[in-house]
Design a protein around this motif. Structure first.
Motif, mmCIF file in Angstrom:
data_model
loop_
_atom_site.group_PDB
_atom_site.id
_atom_site.type_symbol
_atom_site.label_atom_id
_atom_site.label_comp_id
_atom_site.label_asym_id
_atom_site.label_seq_id
_atom_site.Cartn_x
_atom_site.Cartn_y
_atom_site.Cartn_z
ATOM 1 N N TYR A 149 0.823 -1.206 0.000
ATOM 2 C CA TYR A 149 0.000 0.000 0.000
ATOM 3 C C TYR A 149 0.861 1.262 0.000
ATOM 4 C CZ TYR A 149 -3.799 -3.223 1.249
ATOM 5 O OH TYR A 149 -4.714 -4.244 1.271
ATOM 6 N N VAL A 150 1.946 1.242 0.755
ATOM 7 C CA VAL A 150 2.850 2.397 0.746
ATOM 8 C C VAL A 150 3.469 2.574 -0.634
ATOM 9 C CG1 VAL A 150 4.985 3.345 1.692
ATOM 10 C CG2 VAL A 150 3.320 2.272 3.225
ATOM 11 N N GLU A 151 3.857 1.481 -1.260
ATOM 12 C CA GLU A 151 4.450 1.563 -2.602
ATOM 13 C C GLU A 151 3.455 2.131 -3.604
ATOM 14 O OE1 GLU A 151 7.492 1.815 -4.717
ATOM 15 O OE2 GLU A 151 7.862 0.491 -3.004
ATOM 16 N N TRP A 152 2.209 1.690 -3.534
ATOM 17 C CA TRP A 152 1.197 2.237 -4.431
ATOM 18 C C TRP A 152 0.907 3.699 -4.102
ATOM 19 C CZ3 TRP A 152 -0.307 0.989 -8.982
ATOM 20 C CH2 TRP A 152 -0.212 -0.335 -9.426
ATOM 21 N N ALA A 153 0.917 4.043 -2.828
ATOM 22 C CA ALA A 153 0.704 5.443 -2.458
ATOM 23 C C ALA A 153 1.764 6.332 -3.101
ATOM 24 C CB ALA A 153 0.727 5.598 -0.943
ATOM 25 N N LEU A 154 2.997 5.858 -3.136
ATOM 26 C CA LEU A 154 4.065 6.622 -3.776
ATOM 27 C C LEU A 154 3.800 6.833 -5.264
ATOM 28 C CD1 LEU A 154 7.339 5.296 -2.126
ATOM 29 C CD2 LEU A 154 6.690 7.698 -2.405
ATOM 30 N N LYS A 155 3.249 5.824 -5.907
ATOM 31 C CA LYS A 155 2.983 5.924 -7.343
ATOM 32 C C LYS A 155 1.841 6.897 -7.642
ATOM 33 C CE LYS A 155 4.392 1.127 -8.200
ATOM 34 N NZ LYS A 155 3.961 -0.228 -8.608
ATOM 35 N N LEU A 156 0.990 7.119 -6.668
ATOM 36 C CA LEU A 156 -0.234 7.887 -6.914
ATOM 37 C C LEU A 156 -0.228 9.264 -6.256
ATOM 38 C CD1 LEU A 156 -2.699 4.906 -6.409
ATOM 39 C CD2 LEU A 156 -2.312 6.129 -8.563
ATOM 40 N N THR A 157 0.932 9.696 -5.764
ATOM 41 C CA THR A 157 1.017 10.981 -5.081
ATOM 42 C C THR A 157 1.988 11.918 -5.808
ATOM 43 O OG1 THR A 157 2.611 9.938 -3.567
ATOM 44 C CG2 THR A 157 0.333 10.136 -2.795
ATOM 45 N N ARG A 158 2.305 13.015 -5.169
ATOM 46 C CA ARG A 158 3.184 14.040 -5.723
ATOM 47 C C ARG A 158 4.164 14.480 -4.647
ATOM 48 N NH1 ARG A 158 1.803 18.404 -2.959
ATOM 49 N NH2 ARG A 158 -0.343 18.603 -2.194
ATOM 50 N N THR A 159 5.123 15.277 -5.035
ATOM 51 C CA THR A 159 6.017 15.872 -4.054
ATOM 52 C C THR A 159 5.213 16.692 -3.040
ATOM 53 O OG1 THR A 159 7.800 16.019 -5.675
ATOM 54 C CG2 THR A 159 7.979 17.421 -3.728
ATOM 55 N N GLY A 160 5.404 16.424 -1.775
ATOM 56 C CA GLY A 160 4.681 17.128 -0.724
ATOM 57 C C GLY A 160 3.451 16.416 -0.213
ATOM 58 N N SER A 161 3.035 15.348 -0.877
ATOM 59 C CA SER A 161 1.871 14.594 -0.406
ATOM 60 C C SER A 161 2.174 13.917 0.932
ATOM 61 C CB SER A 161 1.465 13.536 -1.429
ATOM 62 O OG SER A 161 0.968 14.124 -2.612
ATOM 63 N N LEU A 162 1.116 13.621 1.682
ATOM 64 C CA LEU A 162 1.242 12.937 2.957
ATOM 65 C C LEU A 162 0.669 11.525 2.861
ATOM 66 C CD1 LEU A 162 0.206 15.600 5.643
ATOM 67 C CD2 LEU A 162 2.505 14.891 4.976
#
Length: 224
Positions: A149-162
Motif C-alpha cells: 500500500y505504501v508503494e502504491w501510495a508513492l505511485k499515486l502521489t506528488r512531491t509534498g503529499s502525505l
C-alpha cells in the motif's frame, strides 16, 4: 482509576471540546455497529486529526485504503472543497454498503466514491485511469499488505503529499521478536522500514493511547 479508564476519560474530554461527534457521525457509528462491523474505526480525536491534516495540505484529492463504515471517510471528506474527490477502497461489500449509506447521509456522495474489491486489485486499475495525484493517502486496511500500500501510495502521489499509516504499534508487538510470525506485525515492520529507507520519503511514527487502547500511526511525506 485504571490506565484504560483514564485514557477513555481523557479521550472524552478532548473530543467533547475539540472534536465532538455530530448526529451524522454518531449515526455512522450506530449503523456500523448495528450491521456488525468490527469496532476498529478511528476515534473522534483521530478523525479530527485526519481532517486537519487534509485541511493543512489544502487537499483536493484524497485516497483512503480501508473504508469500513465510512466514519474516517466522512472526517476526511469534510476537508475537501466542493470540487474535491475522495476515493475509498473497501474489500468487504457489506462494509461498503454501510459506508455508502453513511457517506450519503453526510451529504458527501458527490465528492466521495467507494470502490469495492481487494485494494491490490483496485489500485492498479486506479493507476490506469491516470488520476490527478493524491494530496493525502490514509492507509487503514489489512496490515500484511502495508508495504504494498505504501508503494502504491508513492505511485499515486506528488512531491509534498502525505501518507498516513494507521495501527503501527500493534499493542507494542511491533518490537516483539516473538510476534514476527504475525503477518500484521511483519507487514507493519516492513512498511516502517520502507519509509525509513526510501529515498523519496521522510517520516516518523507516534505512539497513542485512548479509547482504542495502545497503538499509534506513522506519517510520511513524499520528497520527490
Amino acid at each position: 482509576m485504571t490506565g484504560s479508564q483514564l485514557w477513555d476519560d481523557v479521550d472524552f474530554y478532548f473530543s467533547s471540546h475539540l472534536s465532538p461527534d455530530d448526529e451524522v457521525l454518531q449515526a455512522a457509528l450506530r449503523d456500523s455497529e448495528a450491521a456488525g462491523l468490527p469496532h476498529v474505526n478511528v476515534t473522534a480525536p483521530q478523525g479530527k486529526f485526519l481532517q486537519l491534516l487534509a485541511e493543512i495540505q489544502d487537499a483536493r484529492h484524497i485516497l483512503e485504503i480501508g473504508t469500513l463504515g465510512g466514519y474516517s471517510t466522512i472526517w476526511l471528506g469534510r476537508a475537501l472543497p466542493s470540487d474535491g474527490r475522495l476515493i475509498s477502497l473497501e474489500y468487504d461489500p457489506k462494509h461498503a454498503e454501510v459506508a455508502v449509506r453513511n457517506i450519503a447521509r453526510a451529504g458527501l456522495e458527490k465528492v466521495v466514491e467507494v470502490r469495492v474489491g481487494a485494494a491490490l486489485e483496485s489500485l492498479p486499475q486506479l493507476a490506469d485511469e491516470n488520476p490527478a495525484p493524491f494530496d493525502l493517502v490514509f492507509i487503514d486496511a489489512d496490515k500484511v499488505n502495508n508495504p504494498d500500500y505504501v508503494e502504491w501510495a508513492l505511485k499515486l502521489t506528488r512531491t509534498g503529499s502525505l501518507i498516513v499509516l494507521d495501527n503501527v504499534v500493534r499493542g507494542g508487538q511491533v518490537v516483539n521478536s516473538e510476534s514476527y510470525d504475525d503477518p500484521s506485525v511483519r507487514g507493519t515492520r516492513a512498511a516502517i522500514e520502507m519509509i525509513a529507507a526510501h529515498p523519496r520519503l521522510t517520516g516518523t511514527a507516534l505512539q497513542t493511547v485512548g479509547s482504542k487502547g495502545y497503538d499509534g500511526f506513522a506519517l510520511a511525506r513524499v520528497l520527490a
